[in-house]
Design a protein around this motif. Structure first.
Motif, PDB file in Angstrom:
ATOM      1  N   LEU A 170       0.825  -1.205   0.000  1.00 26.69           N
ATOM      2  CA  LEU A 170       0.000   0.000   0.000  1.00 26.69           C
ATOM      3  C   LEU A 170       0.859   1.254   0.000  1.00 26.69           C
ATOM      4  CD1 LEU A 170      -2.767  -1.007   2.596  1.00 26.69           C
ATOM      5  CD2 LEU A 170      -2.776  -1.304   0.103  1.00 26.69           C
ATOM      6  N   GLN A 171       1.912   1.255   0.817  1.00 24.81           N
ATOM      7  CA  GLN A 171       2.756   2.441   0.946  1.00 24.81           C
ATOM      8  C   GLN A 171       3.852   2.510  -0.108  1.00 24.81           C
ATOM      9  OE1 GLN A 171       5.261   2.730   4.455  1.00 24.81           O
ATOM     10  NE2 GLN A 171       4.891   4.934   4.628  1.00 24.81           N
ATOM     11  N   GLY A 172       4.301   1.368  -0.589  1.00 27.72           N
ATOM     12  CA  GLY A 172       5.442   1.330  -1.491  1.00 27.72           C
ATOM     13  C   GLY A 172       6.728   1.105  -0.723  1.00 27.72           C
ATOM     14  N   VAL A 173       7.841   1.179  -1.427  1.00 24.98           N
ATOM     15  CA  VAL A 173       9.157   0.957  -0.828  1.00 24.98           C
ATOM     16  C   VAL A 173       9.873   2.287  -0.684  1.00 24.98           C
ATOM     17  CG1 VAL A 173      11.381  -0.221  -1.053  1.00 24.98           C
ATOM     18  CG2 VAL A 173       9.281  -1.332  -1.874  1.00 24.98           C
ATOM     19  N   ASP A 214      -1.858   7.346   4.645  1.00 28.14           N
ATOM     20  CA  ASP A 214      -1.997   7.871   6.008  1.00 28.14           C
ATOM     21  C   ASP A 214      -3.436   7.733   6.499  1.00 28.14           C
ATOM     22  OD1 ASP A 214       0.661   8.503   5.962  1.00 28.14           O
ATOM     23  OD2 ASP A 214       0.383  10.673   5.759  1.00 28.14           O
ATOM     24  N   ALA A 215      -4.406   7.953   5.609  1.00 34.23           N
ATOM     25  CA  ALA A 215      -5.819   7.828   5.981  1.00 34.23           C
ATOM     26  C   ALA A 215      -6.165   6.381   6.329  1.00 34.23           C
ATOM     27  CB  ALA A 215      -6.712   8.330   4.855  1.00 34.23           C
ATOM     28  N   GLU A 216      -5.626   5.431   5.549  1.00 36.26           N
ATOM     29  CA  GLU A 216      -5.878   4.023   5.837  1.00 36.26           C
ATOM     30  C   GLU A 216      -5.269   3.619   7.180  1.00 36.26           C
ATOM     31  OE1 GLU A 216      -7.429   1.319   3.254  1.00 36.26           O
ATOM     32  OE2 GLU A 216      -8.379   3.254   3.635  1.00 36.26           O
ATOM     33  N   VAL A 217      -4.058   4.077   7.442  1.00 34.30           N
ATOM     34  CA  VAL A 217      -3.418   3.775   8.725  1.00 34.30           C
ATOM     35  C   VAL A 217      -4.206   4.397   9.876  1.00 34.30           C
ATOM     36  CG1 VAL A 217      -1.348   4.154  10.130  1.00 34.30           C
ATOM     37  CG2 VAL A 217      -1.118   3.478   7.740  1.00 34.30           C
ATOM     38  N   ALA A 218      -4.716   5.602   9.654  1.00 32.96           N
ATOM     39  CA  ALA A 218      -5.527   6.257  10.689  1.00 32.96           C
ATOM     40  C   ALA A 218      -6.774   5.435  10.998  1.00 32.96           C
ATOM     41  CB  ALA A 218      -5.914   7.671  10.244  1.00 32.96           C
ATOM     42  N   ASP A 219      -7.400   4.870   9.964  1.00 38.15           N
ATOM     43  CA  ASP A 219      -8.568   4.011  10.181  1.00 38.15           C
ATOM     44  C   ASP A 219      -8.188   2.752  10.954  1.00 38.15           C
ATOM     45  OD1 ASP A 219     -10.008   5.855   8.756  1.00 38.15           O
ATOM     46  OD2 ASP A 219     -10.295   4.604   6.977  1.00 38.15           O
ATOM     47  N   LEU A 220      -7.066   2.148  10.582  1.00 38.58           N
ATOM     48  CA  LEU A 220      -6.601   0.939  11.260  1.00 38.58           C
ATOM     49  C   LEU A 220      -6.303   1.220  12.729  1.00 38.58           C
ATOM     50  CD1 LEU A 220      -5.579  -1.968  11.390  1.00 38.58           C
ATOM     51  CD2 LEU A 220      -3.403  -1.177  10.401  1.00 38.58           C
ATOM     52  N   GLY A 277       3.576   2.799  -4.067  1.00 33.12           N
ATOM     53  CA  GLY A 277       2.627   1.807  -3.589  1.00 33.12           C
ATOM     54  C   GLY A 277       1.292   1.938  -4.300  1.00 33.12           C
ATOM     55  N   LYS A 278       0.336   1.166  -3.873  1.00 37.45           N
ATOM     56  CA  LYS A 278      -0.999   1.224  -4.466  1.00 37.45           C
ATOM     57  C   LYS A 278      -1.732   2.512  -4.089  1.00 37.45           C
ATOM     58  CE  LYS A 278      -1.630  -3.816  -4.503  1.00 37.45           C
ATOM     59  NZ  LYS A 278      -2.440  -4.955  -3.981  1.00 37.45           N
ATOM     60  N   LEU A 279      -1.302   3.129  -2.987  1.00 38.70           N
ATOM     61  CA  LEU A 279      -1.967   4.336  -2.499  1.00 38.70           C
ATOM     62  C   LEU A 279      -1.012   5.518  -2.513  1.00 38.70           C
ATOM     63  CD1 LEU A 279      -3.729   2.847   0.672  1.00 38.70           C
ATOM     64  CD2 LEU A 279      -4.719   3.149  -1.603  1.00 38.70           C
ATOM     65  N   SER A 280      -1.574   6.712  -2.624  1.00 37.60           N
ATOM     66  CA  SER A 280      -0.771   7.925  -2.464  1.00 37.60           C
ATOM     67  C   SER A 280      -0.409   8.068  -0.989  1.00 37.60           C
ATOM     68  CB  SER A 280      -1.566   9.144  -2.924  1.00 37.60           C
ATOM     69  OG  SER A 280      -2.691   9.352  -2.079  1.00 37.60           O
TER      70      SER A 280
END
Length: 254
Positions: free
Chosen positions: A162-165, A203-209, A195-198
């Motif tokens: 999701l984040q990339g390398v 950051d938004a996905e991690v915030a949800d998690l 990654g698959k996400l910007s």
């Protein structure tokens, strides 16, 4: 007296020791998702897909996710593995023995990890939020990854797709406390593979998690806080009535 001085000196060093053990990287404030049911539901999806493969949440049952707006059917269709039931605890099949062989240590249970990571540096949500956003590629590590918040961590970057390398850039600077020494200072990230996400979406996905993990650590926190407001109002009214009753009583006595 000497023993007391030694004890006070040791207590004074505890914050420094804790900071050194976690790398001393400043924590970012985690967005508050506690009242956003859609964010908590997305966090539950991420947790089951990326965390629950190795980490258990053995103090939480799947059917408790009804509290964040999911029906039992939604839980069963989207969040359960084939052998699990809605009333089961959120455990994994990975044994501690196998985990120690493969990873060097058994992955910790995440039921209350957010509460456990709270410190003077920030809340537990701040810690986990920053931790999941500061991984970088490090070929010297067995997993191929390292982390700024937890240097030399044994856990790989499970969200890397999701984040990339990214590579971490470091510079050598003079130690402000000793001019004869230099310090290894972090100077930013370099994106090697997207990654698959910007960055903003990640950051938004991690915030949800993290929001879901925070909820999981204390599912009744919102109810407790709301009830606490009413308790304080009741106590304030009771104090006022007691004060006036006391004044009325002593008025008659005098």
């Amino acid at each position: 007296m000497k023993l007391l001085k030694k004890l006070l000196a040791a207590l004074a060093l505890l914050p420094m020791m804790a900071l050194a053990s976690e790398g001393g990287y400043p924590l970012d404030r985690a967005p508050d998702r506690s009242n956003d049911l859609s964010a908590l539901q997305n966090g539950a999806r991420l947790f089951v897909n990326y965390c629950l493969n190795c980490h258990s949440a053995s103090l939480v049952r799947y059917n408790r996710l009804r509290d964040i707006g999911l029906s039992e059917k939604q839980i069963q269709d989207n969040l359960l593995f084939t052998s699990d039931k809605v009333g089961d605890l959120m455990k994994v099949s990975l044994s501690d023995k196998d985990a120690k062989v493969w990873f060097g240590a058994a992955p910790p249970d995440l039921s209350v990890i957010v509460r456990a990571k709270a410190s003077a540096q920030g809340s537990g949500a701040d810690y986990v939020y920053t931790y999941l956003r500061t991984y970088y590629k490090d070929e010297s590590r067995a997993t191929g990854w390292n982390n700024l918040v937890y240097p030399n961590v044994g856990m790989p970057h499970v969200l890397w797709e999701l984040q990339g390398v990214r590579n971490a850039k470091f510079v050598e600077e003079k130690d402000p406390h000793d001019a004869s020494k230099t310090v290894h200072k972090f100077a930013g990230f370099e994106q090697v593979k997207p990654g698959k996400l910007s960055a903003q979406a990640y950051d938004a996905e991690v915030a949800d998690l993290v929001g879901f993990m925070d909820w999981m650590s204390e599912p009744v926190k919102n109810k407790r806080q709301k009830l606490g407001v009413w308790v304080l109002l009741f106590m304030a009214a009771l104090v006022f009535l007691t004060w006036r009753l006391n004044a009325s009583f002593w008025k008659e006595v005098k």
